[in-house]
Structure formats: structure tokens, C-alpha cells
Design a protein around this motif. Sequence first.
Motif, short mmCIF file in Angstrom:
data_model
loop_
_atom_site.label_atom_id
_atom_site.label_comp_id
_atom_site.label_asym_id
_atom_site.label_seq_id
_atom_site.Cartn_x
_atom_site.Cartn_y
_atom_site.Cartn_z
N GLY A 91 0.77 -1.24 0.00
CA GLY A 91 0.00 0.00 0.00
C GLY A 91 0.79 1.28 0.00
O GLY A 91 0.22 2.36 0.20
N ASP A 92 2.13 1.21 -0.23
CA ASP A 92 2.92 2.44 -0.26
C ASP A 92 2.75 3.16 -1.60
O ASP A 92 3.68 3.33 -2.37
N ALA A 93 1.53 3.53 -1.88
CA ALA A 93 1.20 4.34 -3.05
C ALA A 93 -0.19 4.89 -2.83
O ALA A 93 -1.08 4.17 -2.36
N VAL A 94 -0.36 6.16 -3.13
CA VAL A 94 -1.69 6.79 -3.04
C VAL A 94 -1.95 7.50 -4.35
O VAL A 94 -1.13 8.31 -4.80
N LEU A 95 -3.09 7.19 -4.96
CA LEU A 95 -3.47 7.81 -6.22
C LEU A 95 -3.98 9.23 -5.97
O LEU A 95 -4.53 9.52 -4.91
N THR A 96 -3.82 10.08 -6.97
CA THR A 96 -4.22 11.49 -6.83
C THR A 96 -5.72 11.65 -7.09
O THR A 96 -6.14 12.43 -7.95
N LEU A 97 -6.52 10.95 -6.33
CA LEU A 97 -7.97 11.08 -6.47
C LEU A 97 -8.42 12.45 -5.96
O LEU A 97 -7.74 13.08 -5.15
N PRO A 98 -9.57 12.92 -6.40
CA PRO A 98 -10.13 14.15 -5.82
C PRO A 98 -10.27 14.00 -4.31
O PRO A 98 -10.43 12.89 -3.79
#
Length: 245
Positions: A104-111
Amino acid sequence: MVSGGEFTGLPGGVAVSRLCVYDWPAADGVRGGTPHLHLACSEAYVVTGGRGAVQTLTASGYEVTPLVPGTVAWFTPGTVHRLVNEDDLRITVLMQNSGLPEAGDAVLTLPPEYLTDPETYAAATTVPADAPEAERERIARARRDLALEGFRALCEASGPEALAAFHRAAAALVRPRIAEWRERWRRGAEAAAAATGEQLDRLERGDASHLAGAVVRAEQPSEYGRFGMCGRLDVYALDARPGPA
């Protein structure tokens, strides 16, 4: 992971995968992957075929780095990045801290409304492994397009606050996972560094006994064509294994 000074994972406890970048067109006419950042892992690209670019956003601003065969490009945690496929872009990806990106070391640039809590975020980003391929592709493409909405807003924002707010939201999303991440890091990158330290201590004493425990490993991908954030991935299961004492 470490036995008698040996570490049997990839050098430095890194992870490796082969990536064929998505050629799906987006609303801006660009073909490519899903913008996101990593919170504790640097990432490197070794371009093996085709042509494209990586768009990046940091506190220093927006940049575009061309990618052609032979290019080695890398960036540190906090870099928002979007891969662009101009002509059959293929990459070998090296990730710091093997196991953390998969955890989980990734976060998408969601609104922002999708970044309020882990459950809301997961509902918008999870690609069920047991779903039919067409459904997995639909979900992967939908989350890519949703992340592009947030990415465009970050790029168009005036001043640094929008990016800083995204950083804070991303950190809050992953906070419940930190204990698990720390254990993976201890078994991987920390263990690799500790093994080197032990080997240097031995060599300083004139002790070369650890060299007798040398091992050779070769692996084929454990999974082909996984729907990743940036494209279809061939992944390797290369966690370190205990070596001979």
C-alpha cells in the motif's frame, strides 16, 4: 532473511517488475498510466523499449522527463508521477523497500472527497483479483481517469497548499499500515544493510567464512499481466530467503 551475514533477496532489498505502460487514451488525449505518489519508497525506471515520458509534480513544480531505451530515471518519495506512453513504452521498474509498494505504499491522486478514509479510498481504487479480465480492465481504467481529475487540479492549483493538502491526506490514509510496513522493511532493506555491516566486520577481522555460503538464484515472473497503476505488470516473488549458515 539473514543468516550468518547472508541476505538472499535482490541487492539492497529492492523489488523488480516488468511494465508495459497502458496505451489507453485519457480525457486530455494522452495515453498512459495512473498518477500517484509513494510515501516511503524511491522508484527507478530502466527503459527497455518504446518511447514516452514521465510527468512529475513536486513542491518544486511540474516537469516532464523523456523516456527512451537506455534511460534510467528515478525519483524519491512524495513525487507525484504519471507515465505517458507515446510508442509501446516498456520499462523495468525497481522499487526501494521490496514489499512496501505491494502493501500500500502508493496513493493515487484522487479528488479530495475520495481521500477521507481508507474505506472510501479502497472502494474507488481496488481491482478485485478474481474478477473477469474485462471487469478488471474497466475498474483500472476508471480509477486512472479519476486520479487524472485530481492530478490536473493539483497541477493547476496556485501555490503549494493543494499539494501539501494531498500529502497530508495520503499520509493519513496509510498511517494504519505503518507497523506492518516497518516489519517488511526490517526483513528487507534493513536486513540487507545489516548483512553488509556484518560482512565488513568479518572482513576487518580477516574472516572470509561467509563467502562459503554464496548462493545463486534465478526467477521467472510469478504473475504476468497484472493490472497495475501504470500498466500491465509482470511481477516477481523475490522476497529474501535464508541462506546457508
